[in-house]
Scaffold this motif. Structure first.
Motif, PDB file in Angstrom:
ATOM      1  N   HIS A  44      12.349  29.868 -15.487  1.00 34.42           N
ATOM      2  CA  HIS A  44      12.527  29.388 -17.111  1.00 34.42           C
ATOM      3  C   HIS A  44      12.174  27.725 -17.448  1.00 34.42           C
ATOM      4  CE1 HIS A  44      12.466  34.124 -18.612  1.00 34.42           C
ATOM      5  NE2 HIS A  44      13.450  34.312 -17.796  1.00 34.42           N
ATOM      6  N   ALA A  45      13.103  27.261 -16.869  1.00 39.54           N
ATOM      7  CA  ALA A  45      12.523  26.163 -18.230  1.00 39.54           C
ATOM      8  C   ALA A  45      11.533  25.819 -16.647  1.00 39.54           C
ATOM      9  CB  ALA A  45      14.108  25.279 -16.838  1.00 39.54           C
ATOM     10  N   PHE A  46      11.263  26.165 -15.387  1.00 46.19           N
ATOM     11  CA  PHE A  46       9.680  24.911 -15.031  1.00 46.19           C
ATOM     12  C   PHE A  46       8.366  25.574 -15.997  1.00 46.19           C
ATOM     13  CE2 PHE A  46      11.730  23.669 -11.141  1.00 46.19           C
ATOM     14  CZ  PHE A  46      11.570  22.985 -11.076  1.00 46.19           C
ATOM     15  N   ALA A  47       8.714  27.162 -16.042  1.00 46.88           N
ATOM     16  CA  ALA A  47       7.602  27.622 -17.063  1.00 46.88           C
ATOM     17  C   ALA A  47       7.496  27.293 -18.181  1.00 46.88           C
ATOM     18  CB  ALA A  47       7.802  29.289 -17.032  1.00 46.88           C
ATOM     19  N   LEU A  48       8.598  27.006 -18.913  1.00 47.22           N
ATOM     20  CA  LEU A  48       8.631  26.108 -19.994  1.00 47.22           C
ATOM     21  C   LEU A  48       7.844  24.501 -20.265  1.00 47.22           C
ATOM     22  CD1 LEU A  48       9.173  26.405 -23.169  1.00 47.22           C
ATOM     23  CD2 LEU A  48      11.723  25.918 -22.819  1.00 47.22           C
ATOM     24  N   ASP A  49       8.575  24.120 -19.169  1.00 45.09           N
ATOM     25  CA  ASP A  49       7.976  22.936 -19.277  1.00 45.09           C
ATOM     26  C   ASP A  49       6.395  22.527 -18.889  1.00 45.09           C
ATOM     27  OD1 ASP A  49       8.228  19.022 -18.387  1.00 45.09           O
ATOM     28  OD2 ASP A  49       8.179  20.560 -16.044  1.00 45.09           O
ATOM     29  N   ARG A  50       5.375  23.531 -18.016  1.00 49.80           N
ATOM     30  CA  ARG A  50       4.504  23.635 -17.904  1.00 49.80           C
ATOM     31  C   ARG A  50       3.805  23.764 -18.671  1.00 49.80           C
ATOM     32  NH1 ARG A  50       5.274  27.100 -13.551  1.00 49.80           N
ATOM     33  NH2 ARG A  50       5.506  24.575 -12.410  1.00 49.80           N
ATOM     34  N   GLU A  51       4.359  24.916 -20.285  1.00 48.85           N
ATOM     35  CA  GLU A  51       3.603  25.365 -20.683  1.00 48.85           C
ATOM     36  C   GLU A  51       3.100  24.293 -22.113  1.00 48.85           C
ATOM     37  OE1 GLU A  51       3.610  29.027 -23.869  1.00 48.85           O
ATOM     38  OE2 GLU A  51       5.158  29.173 -23.063  1.00 48.85           O
ATOM     39  N   MET A  52       4.436  23.181 -22.367  1.00 44.92           N
ATOM     40  CA  MET A  52       4.028  21.835 -23.047  1.00 44.92           C
ATOM     41  C   MET A  52       3.208  21.457 -22.094  1.00 44.92           C
ATOM     42  SD  MET A  52       8.396  21.636 -24.021  1.00 44.92           S
ATOM     43  CE  MET A  52       8.082  20.647 -24.912  1.00 44.92           C
ATOM     44  N   LEU A  53       3.072  20.977 -21.645  1.00 44.19           N
ATOM     45  CA  LEU A  53       2.630  20.188 -20.616  1.00 44.19           C
ATOM     46  C   LEU A  53       1.298  20.501 -20.099  1.00 44.19           C
ATOM     47  CD1 LEU A  53       2.002  17.543 -18.446  1.00 44.19           C
ATOM     48  CD2 LEU A  53       2.560  19.633 -16.645  1.00 44.19           C
ATOM     49  N   TYR A  54       1.039  21.392 -20.660  1.00 43.91           N
ATOM     50  CA  TYR A  54      -0.517  22.155 -20.200  1.00 43.91           C
ATOM     51  C   TYR A  54      -1.095  21.993 -22.171  1.00 43.91           C
ATOM     52  CZ  TYR A  54      -1.607  23.345 -15.386  1.00 43.91           C
ATOM     53  OH  TYR A  54      -1.157  23.545 -14.028  1.00 43.91           O
ATOM     54  N   LYS A  55      -0.214  22.524 -22.905  1.00 45.45           N
ATOM     55  CA  LYS A  55      -0.349  22.600 -24.914  1.00 45.45           C
ATOM     56  C   LYS A  55      -0.803  21.393 -24.876  1.00 45.45           C
ATOM     57  CE  LYS A  55       0.806  27.613 -25.275  1.00 45.45           C
ATOM     58  NZ  LYS A  55       1.916  28.472 -27.154  1.00 45.45           N
ATOM     59  N   ARG A  56      -0.089  20.393 -24.433  1.00 44.64           N
ATOM     60  CA  ARG A  56      -0.200  18.793 -24.804  1.00 44.64           C
ATOM     61  C   ARG A  56      -1.135  18.295 -24.326  1.00 44.64           C
ATOM     62  NH1 ARG A  56       4.072  17.385 -28.068  1.00 44.64           N
ATOM     63  NH2 ARG A  56       2.854  14.707 -27.667  1.00 44.64           N
ATOM     64  N   VAL A  57      -1.513  17.946 -22.619  1.00 44.82           N
ATOM     65  CA  VAL A  57      -1.703  17.419 -22.055  1.00 44.82           C
ATOM     66  C   VAL A  57      -3.424  18.147 -21.283  1.00 44.82           C
ATOM     67  CG1 VAL A  57      -2.091  15.628 -20.696  1.00 44.82           C
ATOM     68  CG2 VAL A  57       0.005  16.176 -21.535  1.00 44.82           C
ATOM     69  N   ILE A  58      -3.077  19.398 -20.120  1.00 41.48           N
ATOM     70  CA  ILE A  58      -3.642  19.458 -19.446  1.00 41.48           C
ATOM     71  C   ILE A  58      -4.701  20.061 -20.410  1.00 41.48           C
ATOM     72  CG2 ILE A  58      -4.477  20.917 -17.491  1.00 41.48           C
ATOM     73  CD1 ILE A  58      -2.043  18.360 -16.748  1.00 41.48           C
TER      74      ILE A  58
END
Length: 242
Positions: free
Chosen positions: A93-107
């Motif tokens: 869950h932590a990885f998925a949340l980190d990933r979601e923030m990364l994608y929305k903010r940067v990727i």
């Protein structure tokens, strides 16, 4: 038709992923691109760049987990080898949340802006690692919001660094700075090695539009040889896609 300029690199711990991404960064610099190293940016500012900062660069160098917010907690607490053990699903869950923030903010802004993105690790790591920890079903992992987003914006090119687990563990032991990760042991690396080599992982990414390439990074190859081979691989890929 090339859907994006997103290249993801994954593999065992100690497989040379970081060296490959560093090599791609050098290639971008030689092409005169303006580089945004997200790893350094997040370490220094403890946040993600704004849209205008992303827009002013040609290439983004990224890594998962990130180095701020949830990603920092993953690195410094959740996957550290300590007496405090966290369930695999909590880590997922932590990885998925980190990933979601990364994608929305940067990727996602970078992809939509036509930027090159070179990233170490990603959704592939969650699909490979967490089921080995506690036999979590792939379908359960893929339902997590951040993981669904990552598959929707899958890389055009997915490079898997191929190395024997024994070589990877020797490399980790020789590093002056140890990650002290719960994953850095030979038995675990052997278990995930077969998953990185599996047909199901390749097919999953191909179904989402990625080309999957395997890059031999084992001994006696040097870091320079690995980087040169990675550059040759992406140049051929982008030339083929126009």
């Amino acid at each position: 038709m090339l859907k994006n300029r997103f290249v993801m690199v994954d593999g065992l711990d100690g497989s040379g992923k970081g060296a490959i991404v560093d090599g791609l960064q050098k290639w971008a610099e030689m092409k005169g691109m303006k580089i945004l190293d997200l790893r350094s940016y997040c370490r220094e500012k403890n946040t993600f760049p704004e849209d205008d900062e992303i827009a002013s660069h040609d290439a983004i160098i990224s890594a998962e987990p990130t180095f701020c917010y949830v990603g920092k907690a993953i690195r410094e607490e959740l996957i550290r080898a300590t007496s405090r053990q966290y369930p695999a699903m909590s880590i997922a869950h932590a990885f998925a949340l980190d990933r979601e923030m990364l994608y929305k903010r940067v990727i996602m802004p970078a992809i939509k802006g036509g930027k090159y993105v070179f990233q170490e690790r990603g959704i592939s790591s969650s699909l490979v690692y967490q089921p080995v920890q506690e036999h979590i079903q792939l379908s359960e992992l893929m339902r997590l919001s951040g993981n669904k987003t990552a598959l929707q914006f899958a890389p055009s090119l997915f490079i898997i660094a191929m190395v024997k687990p024994e070589t990877a563990i020797r490399r980790l032991g020789a590093r002056p700075k140890k990650d002290n990760s719960i994953f850095d042991n030979l038995e675990f690396q052997r278990n995930i090695d077969s998953r990185f080599r599996s047909d199901w992982l390749r097919q999953l990414f191909e179904q989402h539009g990625s080309k999957v390439a395997y890059l031999d990074t084992d001994e006696p190859k040097t870091v320079e040889e690995t980087q040169n081979n990675a550059v040759k691989l992406i140049e051929e890929f982008f030339a083929e896609k126009g």
